[in-house]
Design a protein around this motif. Structure first.
Motif, PDB file in Angstrom:
ATOM      1  N   GLN A 176       9.458 -59.812 -26.987  1.00 15.52           N
ATOM      2  CA  GLN A 176       8.142 -59.248 -26.659  1.00 15.52           C
ATOM      3  C   GLN A 176       7.082 -59.685 -27.671  1.00 15.52           C
ATOM      4  OE1 GLN A 176       7.627 -54.942 -27.009  1.00 15.52           O
ATOM      5  NE2 GLN A 176       6.648 -54.910 -24.995  1.00 15.52           N
ATOM      6  N   LYS A 226       6.321 -56.545 -19.358  1.00 17.25           N
ATOM      7  CA  LYS A 226       6.340 -55.339 -20.201  1.00 17.25           C
ATOM      8  C   LYS A 226       7.625 -54.544 -19.967  1.00 17.25           C
ATOM      9  CE  LYS A 226       1.297 -54.833 -20.103  1.00 17.25           C
ATOM     10  NZ  LYS A 226       0.169 -53.978 -19.646  1.00 17.25           N
ATOM     11  N   LYS A 227       7.912 -53.662 -20.885  1.00 15.85           N
ATOM     12  CA  LYS A 227       8.928 -52.597 -20.789  1.00 15.85           C
ATOM     13  C   LYS A 227      10.381 -53.035 -20.881  1.00 15.85           C
ATOM     14  CE  LYS A 227       5.934 -49.427 -18.260  1.00 15.85           C
ATOM     15  NZ  LYS A 227       5.763 -48.622 -17.028  1.00 15.85           N
ATOM     16  N   THR A 228      10.826 -54.000 -20.066  1.00 10.70           N
ATOM     17  CA  THR A 228      12.262 -54.326 -20.050  1.00 10.70           C
ATOM     18  C   THR A 228      12.512 -55.820 -20.178  1.00 10.70           C
ATOM     19  OG1 THR A 228      12.342 -54.573 -17.636  1.00 10.70           O
ATOM     20  CG2 THR A 228      12.732 -52.362 -18.533  1.00 10.70           C
ATOM     21  N   ILE A 229      13.733 -56.137 -20.598  1.00  7.57           N
ATOM     22  CA  ILE A 229      14.136 -57.547 -20.681  1.00  7.57           C
ATOM     23  C   ILE A 229      14.215 -58.142 -19.275  1.00  7.57           C
ATOM     24  CG2 ILE A 229      16.665 -57.241 -20.577  1.00  7.57           C
ATOM     25  CD1 ILE A 229      14.769 -59.567 -23.006  1.00  7.57           C
ATOM     26  N   GLY A 230      14.518 -57.285 -18.291  1.00  7.84           N
ATOM     27  CA  GLY A 230      14.562 -57.735 -16.903  1.00  7.84           C
ATOM     28  C   GLY A 230      13.216 -58.256 -16.430  1.00  7.84           C
ATOM     29  N   ARG A 285      20.322 -54.987 -28.079  1.00  5.66           N
ATOM     30  CA  ARG A 285      19.435 -55.358 -26.969  1.00  5.66           C
ATOM     31  C   ARG A 285      17.989 -54.955 -27.257  1.00  5.66           C
ATOM     32  NH1 ARG A 285      21.205 -56.898 -22.018  1.00  5.66           N
ATOM     33  NH2 ARG A 285      23.449 -57.129 -21.762  1.00  5.66           N
ATOM     34  N   GLU A 286      17.815 -53.812 -27.911  1.00  4.05           N
ATOM     35  CA  GLU A 286      16.469 -53.369 -28.271  1.00  4.05           C
ATOM     36  C   GLU A 286      15.812 -54.315 -29.265  1.00  4.05           C
ATOM     37  OE1 GLU A 286      16.910 -49.371 -29.665  1.00  4.05           O
ATOM     38  OE2 GLU A 286      16.937 -48.498 -27.645  1.00  4.05           O
ATOM     39  N   PHE A 303      14.927 -57.485 -27.382  1.00  4.96           N
ATOM     40  CA  PHE A 303      13.748 -57.237 -26.546  1.00  4.96           C
ATOM     41  C   PHE A 303      12.466 -57.240 -27.378  1.00  4.96           C
ATOM     42  CE2 PHE A 303      10.707 -54.044 -24.957  1.00  4.96           C
ATOM     43  CZ  PHE A 303      10.307 -54.685 -23.794  1.00  4.96           C
TER      44      PHE A 303
END
Length: 205
Positions: A48, A84-88, A40-41, A44
């Motif tokens: 990004q 930013k920050k999360t896939i959500g 997942r990282e 992402f």
């Protein structure tokens, strides 16, 4: 006594086997969870990095239309806000973009309310909705998502260039054709409206 001892040993080894099995299962689960987190990282980071959308008008016509076409201005403003920050956060952004893209069909300025503009808007909407669909899958295809981002950019450029073409075409009668039309009208006025005389009719002198 021997039977009782055998029973106790059997129970002991059964419990030991059960504990070892549980420990192995937990270790496997932890390894799988770690792999999933790492996956997942990577997804992402790829999204990004590839999430670069053209939020600034690339043609003069597209820039000027922001003043009169509210939906176009709002869509570009939504593009400008990168998650930013999360896939959500990217999932929420794609959902918002999908709504703003579909709104482009509303209140199209009169000069752009033409089939060639509407068809490009339709293609753009399709690409944005596909982006929203793919990024909400359980196994997100990050390569497909980044490819769709680049395709959306191409459609944005195509739409804006078409706006420019329409504006340039609307100038042609004023800049090039009007002077010729005026000349023709002036020539037509200069021709005297002389009656046609039939030579067979006897003339009175």
């Amino acid at each position: 006594m021997k039977l009782k001892m055998k029973y106790i040993l059997a129970v002991f080894f059964s419990l030991l086997f059960l504990l070892l099995s549980c420990k192995n299962d937990n270790e496997k689960r932890m390894v799988e969870n770690k792999k999933e987190i790492q996956k997942r990282e990577v997804i992402f980071k790829n999204i990004q990095k590839g999430w670069v959308l053209y939020d600034t008008p690339v043609t003069e016509a597209a820039e000027k239309s922001m003043a009169s076409w509210n939906e176009w201005r709002m869509f570009l403003a939504e593009l400008a806000q990168k998650p930013k920050k999360t896939i959500g956060a990217f999932q929420q952004k794609s959902k918002a973009l999908s709504k703003k893209a579909m709104a482009l069909n509303d209140n199209i300025p009169y000069e752009y309310n033409k089939p060639q503009i509407k068809s490009r808007i339709s293609i753009l909407i399709t690409k944005v909705r596909l982006l929203d669909l793919f990024i909400h899958l359980d196994n997100i295809p990050d390569k497909k998502v980044t490819l769709l981002v680049s395709e959306i950019n191409l459609e944005l450029v195509s739409l804006q260039r078409q706006m420019d073409k329409i504006v340039e075409k609307s100038k042609i009668p004023i800049e090039e054709g009007e002077s010729e039309l005026r000349r023709m009208m002036d020539t037509a006025r200069a021709i005297p409206n002389t009656p046609v005389i039939d030579p067979n009719i006897p003339r009175v002198e």
